[in-house]
Write a protein that holds these residues in place. Structure first.
Motif, PDB file in Angstrom:
ATOM      1  N   PHE A  12       0.809  -1.292  -0.114  1.00 48.24           N
ATOM      2  CA  PHE A  12       0.090  -0.054  -0.023  1.00 48.24           C
ATOM      3  C   PHE A  12       0.995   1.230  -0.129  1.00 48.24           C
ATOM      4  O   PHE A  12       1.812   1.111   0.508  1.00 48.24           O
ATOM      5  N   ASP A  13       0.140   2.369  -0.327  1.00 46.55           N
ATOM      6  CA  ASP A  13       1.030   3.751  -0.217  1.00 46.55           C
ATOM      7  C   ASP A  13       0.809   3.834   1.160  1.00 46.55           C
ATOM      8  O   ASP A  13      -0.044   4.269   1.779  1.00 46.55           O
ATOM      9  N   GLY A  14       2.171   4.065   1.467  1.00 43.07           N
ATOM     10  CA  GLY A  14       2.289   4.369   3.053  1.00 43.07           C
ATOM     11  C   GLY A  14       2.164   5.770   3.368  1.00 43.07           C
ATOM     12  O   GLY A  14       2.217   6.299   4.502  1.00 43.07           O
ATOM     13  N   ASP A  15       2.177   6.832   2.445  1.00 44.32           N
ATOM     14  CA  ASP A  15       1.947   8.122   2.629  1.00 44.32           C
ATOM     15  C   ASP A  15       0.364   8.751   2.454  1.00 44.32           C
ATOM     16  O   ASP A  15       0.031   9.815   2.504  1.00 44.32           O
ATOM     17  N   CYS A  16      -0.664   7.891   2.173  1.00 46.49           N
ATOM     18  CA  CYS A  16      -1.791   7.793   1.770  1.00 46.49           C
ATOM     19  C   CYS A  16      -2.742   7.562   3.204  1.00 46.49           C
ATOM     20  O   CYS A  16      -2.943   6.647   3.682  1.00 46.49           O
ATOM     21  N   GLY A  17      -3.586   8.570   3.605  1.00 41.59           N
ATOM     22  CA  GLY A  17      -4.488   8.394   4.648  1.00 41.59           C
ATOM     23  C   GLY A  17      -5.586   7.350   4.207  1.00 41.59           C
ATOM     24  O   GLY A  17      -5.904   6.590   5.223  1.00 41.59           O
ATOM     25  N   VAL A  18      -6.176   7.480   3.057  1.00 39.40           N
ATOM     26  CA  VAL A  18      -7.062   6.232   2.679  1.00 39.40           C
ATOM     27  C   VAL A  18      -6.632   5.016   2.879  1.00 39.40           C
ATOM     28  O   VAL A  18      -7.118   3.990   3.212  1.00 39.40           O
ATOM     29  N   CYS A  19      -5.351   4.903   2.156  1.00 40.25           N
ATOM     30  CA  CYS A  19      -4.648   3.500   2.406  1.00 40.25           C
ATOM     31  C   CYS A  19      -4.414   2.980   3.675  1.00 40.25           C
ATOM     32  O   CYS A  19      -4.506   1.855   3.933  1.00 40.25           O
ATOM     33  N   ASN A  20      -3.941   3.829   4.519  1.00 46.00           N
ATOM     34  CA  ASN A  20      -3.760   3.614   5.881  1.00 46.00           C
ATOM     35  C   ASN A  20      -4.843   3.269   6.675  1.00 46.00           C
ATOM     36  O   ASN A  20      -5.183   2.458   7.601  1.00 46.00           O
ATOM     37  N   ASN A  57       8.056   4.221  -8.834  1.00 45.96           N
ATOM     38  CA  ASN A  57       7.876   5.556  -8.118  1.00 45.96           C
ATOM     39  C   ASN A  57       6.322   6.154  -8.430  1.00 45.96           C
ATOM     40  O   ASN A  57       5.973   7.271  -8.171  1.00 45.96           O
ATOM     41  N   VAL A  58       5.349   5.287  -8.662  1.00 44.24           N
ATOM     42  CA  VAL A  58       4.201   5.480  -8.434  1.00 44.24           C
ATOM     43  C   VAL A  58       3.303   4.530  -7.609  1.00 44.24           C
ATOM     44  O   VAL A  58       3.393   3.413  -7.648  1.00 44.24           O
ATOM     45  N   PHE A  59       2.681   5.218  -6.652  1.00 45.70           N
ATOM     46  CA  PHE A  59       2.341   4.495  -5.344  1.00 45.70           C
ATOM     47  C   PHE A  59       0.554   4.517  -5.362  1.00 45.70           C
ATOM     48  O   PHE A  59       0.025   4.361  -4.296  1.00 45.70           O
ATOM     49  N   ASN A  60       0.004   4.451  -6.579  1.00 45.99           N
ATOM     50  CA  ASN A  60      -1.583   4.655  -6.360  1.00 45.99           C
ATOM     51  C   ASN A  60      -2.091   3.307  -6.548  1.00 45.99           C
ATOM     52  O   ASN A  60      -3.494   3.256  -6.881  1.00 45.99           O
ATOM     53  N   THR A  61      -1.420   2.318  -6.668  1.00 42.12           N
ATOM     54  CA  THR A  61      -2.198   0.811  -6.762  1.00 42.12           C
ATOM     55  C   THR A  61      -1.943  -0.003  -5.389  1.00 42.12           C
ATOM     56  O   THR A  61      -0.777  -0.075  -4.878  1.00 42.12           O
ATOM     57  N   MET A  62      -3.039  -0.671  -5.058  1.00 45.12           N
ATOM     58  CA  MET A  62      -2.803  -1.847  -4.031  1.00 45.12           C
ATOM     59  C   MET A  62      -2.412  -3.347  -4.804  1.00 45.12           C
ATOM     60  O   MET A  62      -3.357  -3.355  -5.711  1.00 45.12           O
ATOM     61  N   TYR A  63      -1.671  -3.892  -4.113  1.00 44.86           N
ATOM     62  CA  TYR A  63      -1.077  -4.931  -4.443  1.00 44.86           C
ATOM     63  C   TYR A  63      -1.396  -6.165  -3.408  1.00 44.86           C
ATOM     64  O   TYR A  63      -1.152  -5.858  -2.223  1.00 44.86           O
ATOM     65  N   LEU A  64      -1.886  -7.117  -3.711  1.00 44.93           N
ATOM     66  CA  LEU A  64      -1.898  -8.567  -2.803  1.00 44.93           C
ATOM     67  C   LEU A  64      -1.269  -9.452  -3.452  1.00 44.93           C
ATOM     68  O   LEU A  64      -1.153  -9.838  -4.524  1.00 44.93           O
ATOM     69  N   TRP A  65      -0.237 -10.135  -2.831  1.00 45.71           N
ATOM     70  CA  TRP A  65       0.570 -10.951  -3.388  1.00 45.71           C
ATOM     71  C   TRP A  65       0.760 -12.185  -2.099  1.00 45.71           C
ATOM     72  O   TRP A  65       0.897 -12.224  -1.226  1.00 45.71           O
ATOM     73  N   LYS A  66       0.764 -13.351  -2.775  1.00 48.77           N
ATOM     74  CA  LYS A  66       0.720 -14.634  -2.270  1.00 48.77           C
ATOM     75  C   LYS A  66       1.997 -15.231  -2.794  1.00 48.77           C
ATOM     76  O   LYS A  66       2.180 -15.610  -3.900  1.00 48.77           O
ATOM     77  N   PRO A  67       3.065 -14.930  -1.759  1.00 49.96           N
ATOM     78  CA  PRO A  67       4.349 -15.572  -2.246  1.00 49.96           C
ATOM     79  C   PRO A  67       4.581 -16.948  -2.963  1.00 49.96           C
ATOM     80  O   PRO A  67       3.751 -18.013  -2.442  1.00 49.96           O
ATOM     81  N   GLY A  68       5.026 -16.875  -4.015  1.00 53.14           N
ATOM     82  CA  GLY A  68       5.359 -18.077  -4.796  1.00 53.14           C
ATOM     83  C   GLY A  68       4.124 -18.591  -5.489  1.00 53.14           C
ATOM     84  O   GLY A  68       3.960 -19.684  -6.368  1.00 53.14           O
ATOM     85  N   ARG A  69       3.050 -17.684  -5.537  1.00 53.49           N
ATOM     86  CA  ARG A  69       1.895 -18.310  -6.109  1.00 53.49           C
ATOM     87  C   ARG A  69       1.294 -17.089  -7.259  1.00 53.49           C
ATOM     88  O   ARG A  69       1.033 -17.436  -8.466  1.00 53.49           O
ATOM     89  N   TYR A  70       0.841 -16.049  -6.721  1.00 47.46           N
ATOM     90  CA  TYR A  70       0.286 -14.971  -7.486  1.00 47.46           C
ATOM     91  C   TYR A  70       0.171 -13.337  -6.888  1.00 47.46           C
ATOM     92  O   TYR A  70       0.621 -13.435  -5.845  1.00 47.46           O
ATOM     93  N   TYR A  71       0.156 -12.538  -7.735  1.00 48.41           N
ATOM     94  CA  TYR A  71      -0.208 -11.109  -7.122  1.00 48.41           C
ATOM     95  C   TYR A  71      -1.336 -10.675  -8.019  1.00 48.41           C
ATOM     96  O   TYR A  71      -1.645 -10.913  -8.894  1.00 48.41           O
ATOM     97  N   GLN A  72      -2.153  -9.947  -7.165  1.00 47.12           N
ATOM     98  CA  GLN A  72      -3.285  -9.124  -7.678  1.00 47.12           C
ATOM     99  C   GLN A  72      -3.278  -7.644  -7.668  1.00 47.12           C
ATOM    100  O   GLN A  72      -2.448  -7.131  -6.783  1.00 47.12           O
ATOM    101  N   ILE A  73      -3.951  -6.665  -8.326  1.00 45.71           N
ATOM    102  CA  ILE A  73      -3.734  -5.397  -8.497  1.00 45.71           C
ATOM    103  C   ILE A  73      -5.238  -4.947  -8.302  1.00 45.71           C
ATOM    104  O   ILE A  73      -6.214  -5.453  -8.799  1.00 45.71           O
ATOM    105  N   LYS A  74      -5.259  -3.574  -7.863  1.00 42.71           N
ATOM    106  CA  LYS A  74      -6.316  -2.785  -7.881  1.00 42.71           C
ATOM    107  C   LYS A  74      -7.659  -3.555  -7.356  1.00 42.71           C
ATOM    108  O   LYS A  74      -7.751  -4.200  -6.328  1.00 42.71           O
ATOM    109  N   SER A  75      -8.614  -3.537  -8.467  1.00 38.42           N
ATOM    110  CA  SER A  75     -10.178  -4.100  -7.623  1.00 38.42           C
ATOM    111  C   SER A  75     -10.007  -5.338  -7.328  1.00 38.42           C
ATOM    112  O   SER A  75     -10.613  -5.905  -6.392  1.00 38.42           O
TER     113      SER A  75
END
Length: 136
Positions: A12-20, A57-75
């Motif tokens: 997540f974007d560590g500088d974003c209030g919504v993200c936090n 250098n662009v931090f407007n996307t949330m990522y979900l990562w399951k190591p060794g399996r997959y990662y997903q982005i955004k919605s």
């Protein structure tokens, strides 16, 4: 720091209030201890991005990562987080009927306006929650 290889990592974007806000929201509902967190600006987050050829250098996307399996982005990341939380949040599967390009458009509108939606807040996790952060 807990063993992150067996968890789902939320970047997540560590500088974003919504993200936090959303990190805190997930922490409070993660009863099965499935998630760990790292900011995209951290060394760990930067390594994740660069290893996949993603913008570092662009931090407007949330990522979900399951190591060794997959990662997903955004919605798709948001919907999968809700699914993994279980309970009433499993109803999020309804959101998967929308094609990703449409649900990502909604995500992008929120993302573009996120700095206006919430003030920057300093969230202080408790001792158990601190263990769930890889780097911020």
């Amino acid at each position: 720091m807990e063993n992150w290889e067996n968890k789902h990592i939320v970047f997540f974007d560590g500088d974003c209030g919504v993200c936090n806000f959303w990190v805190q929201w997930i922490l409070e509902r993660d009863k099965k201890d499935k998630f760990m967190f790292a900011s995209l600006q951290s060394e760990f987050g930067q390594q994740f991005l660069s290893e996949r050829g993603l913008e570092t250098n662009v931090f407007n996307t949330m990522y979900l990562w399951k190591p060794g399996r997959y990662y997903q982005i955004k919605s798709r990341a948001v919907l999968e987080i809700a699914n993994l939380l279980g309970g009433v949040y499993k109803l999020s599967f309804i959101g998967k009927i929308l094609p990703a390009f449409l649900s990502d458009k909604i995500y992008d509108v929120i993302s573009r306006n996120r700095m206006r939606l919430a003030n920057q807040k300093c969230y202080l996790p408790d001792q158990h929650q601190k263990k769930k952060f890889i780097q911020v």
